[in-house]
Design an enzyme around this catalytic site. Structure first.
Site, mmCIF file in Angstrom:
data_model
loop_
_atom_site.group_PDB
_atom_site.id
_atom_site.type_symbol
_atom_site.label_atom_id
_atom_site.label_comp_id
_atom_site.label_asym_id
_atom_site.label_seq_id
_atom_site.Cartn_x
_atom_site.Cartn_y
_atom_site.Cartn_z
ATOM 1 N N GLN A 27 -53.494 -6.709 -6.040
ATOM 2 C CA GLN A 27 -54.640 -5.870 -5.578
ATOM 3 C C GLN A 27 -54.960 -6.299 -4.115
ATOM 4 O OE1 GLN A 27 -55.667 -3.094 -7.250
ATOM 5 N NE2 GLN A 27 -56.549 -2.402 -5.071
ATOM 6 N N LYS A 49 -56.900 0.617 -13.597
ATOM 7 C CA LYS A 49 -55.580 0.340 -13.712
ATOM 8 C C LYS A 49 -55.185 -0.396 -15.277
ATOM 9 C CE LYS A 49 -54.259 0.068 -8.996
ATOM 10 N NZ LYS A 49 -54.111 -0.906 -7.753
ATOM 11 N N ASP A 103 -45.581 -1.838 -6.863
ATOM 12 C CA ASP A 103 -46.371 -1.295 -5.749
ATOM 13 C C ASP A 103 -44.962 -0.961 -4.647
ATOM 14 O OD1 ASP A 103 -48.848 -0.715 -5.744
ATOM 15 O OD2 ASP A 103 -49.689 -2.728 -5.133
#
Ligand code: NDP
Length: 296
Positions: free
Chosen positions: A98, A54, A121
């Site tokens: 994460q 990422k 997200d």
């Protein structure tokens, strides 16, 4: 029939190119650099790889990347304090924590502490509610990537029968919402579904998000259907490690009209959509027009 292969790797490269071009324009014309903060707690090896990828992708499209690596012993209060700082930081337009988090941390509490406008997200309860009611939201990256590929392949999805196998909050449910938003007739199947094969055979669009290697076989696919394989499963075959999807690729590809491979299908689209979401979040924060074709 031999299915057309939907090349997620090439598609993702195109999306990243669009994002990079938009980021370059933002910087030249407005002096703005979109920024993505990624928070990793603990040493999970798979998560470390994801975070590294990422970071590299974020830099590659010209965005600012802020990495926060915290020890596995980090307390909830410490993590919430970091998120509060990132929420208030004007250089940060997207925040990603994460998952999975270490067991002593409450993931729902942590995710819901992110400013919904920076929740790239799309897991914050506000974004889930906005998506469910058809309002502008941040959309989870994996389903967004699937939707982009489906729109590209079909044009309009209106009226098509879509079956989503899997009902997780991360993939299955938002995928079903997005397909409904594009006027598909949607069925969500799960581990308690009766006669899964018959349900799947009714699908013009079949999305597999199960986490079971090669579970969806060719005899479960309607001839000509589009098959999107979200699964990423590591298996041992012929003494070697191998990555396979939730779809038995060879048998399904003989029946389907189009299919995503694993690897090289949905996977690369997930990071591309994370970058697209960060750009979208930045444009919304600045009151600028959103990038075209990169949102739901
Ligand atoms: P979850 O484990 O959270 O959910 C799996 C779903 O599959 C559940 O709803 C479960 O049903 C259903 N299921 C399990 N067994 C069966 C069965 N025998 N028949 C029908 N349904 C079944 O997984 P995720 O949604 O998080 O992930 C799904 C897959 O996608 C995984 O392989 C994961 O690695 C992959 N993935 C890939 C991403 C990418 O970037 N390409 C991103 C995220 C995930 P029930 O609810 O009844 O238990």
């Amino acid at each position: 029939m031999t299915a057309k292969v939907i090349d997620g790797k090439a598609f993702a490269a195109r999306v990243r190119g669009q994002v990079a071009a938009h980021v370059a324009r933002l910087r030249e014309e407005q002096g703005i650099t979109p920024g993505l903060a990624v928070v990793l707690v603990g040493e999970d090896p798979a998560s470390q790889v994801y975070v590294r990828n990422k970071h590299a992708s974020t830099i590659e499209v010209g965005m600012a990347s802020f990495e926060h690596r915290l020890s596995a012993e980090t307390t909830e209060a410490e993590l919430l304090a970091l998120i509060a700082r990132l929420n208030a930081d004007p250089a940060v337009h997207g925040i990603l924590v994460q998952l999975p988090l270490p067991k002593h941390l409450n993931s729902d509490l942590v995710i819901n502490s992110i400013d919904p406008a920076k929740d790239v997200d799309g897991f914050h309860i506000s974004n889930v509610g906005l998506l469910g009611t058809g309002q502008k939201s941040m959309v989870p990256c994996t389903p967004l990537g699937c939707l982009m590929m489906l729109r590209d392949h079909h044009g309009s999805l209106a009226g098509l029968n879509a079956v989503v196998v899997g009902r997780s909050n991360i993939v299955g449910k938002p995928m079903a919402q997005l397909l409904l938003g594009d006027s598909c007739t949607v069925t969500i199947a799960h581990s308690r579904t009766k006669d899964l094969a018959a349900v799947c055979r009714g699908a013009d669009i079949l999305v597999a998000a199960v986490g079971r290697p090669e579970m969806i076989t060719g005899d479960m696919v309607k001839p000509g259907a589009t098959v999107i394989d979200v699964g990423i499963n590591r298996i041992e075959r012929d003494g070697k490690g191998k990555l396979v999807g939730d779809v038995h690729y060879h048998s399904a590809a003989e029946v389907a009209g189009a299919i995503t491979p694993v690897p090289g299908g949905v996977g690369p689209m997930t990071i591309a959509c994370l970058l697209a979401n960060t750009l979208t979040a930045c444009c919304r924060a600045k009151g600028l027009p959103e990038p075209e074709g990169l949102t739901a």
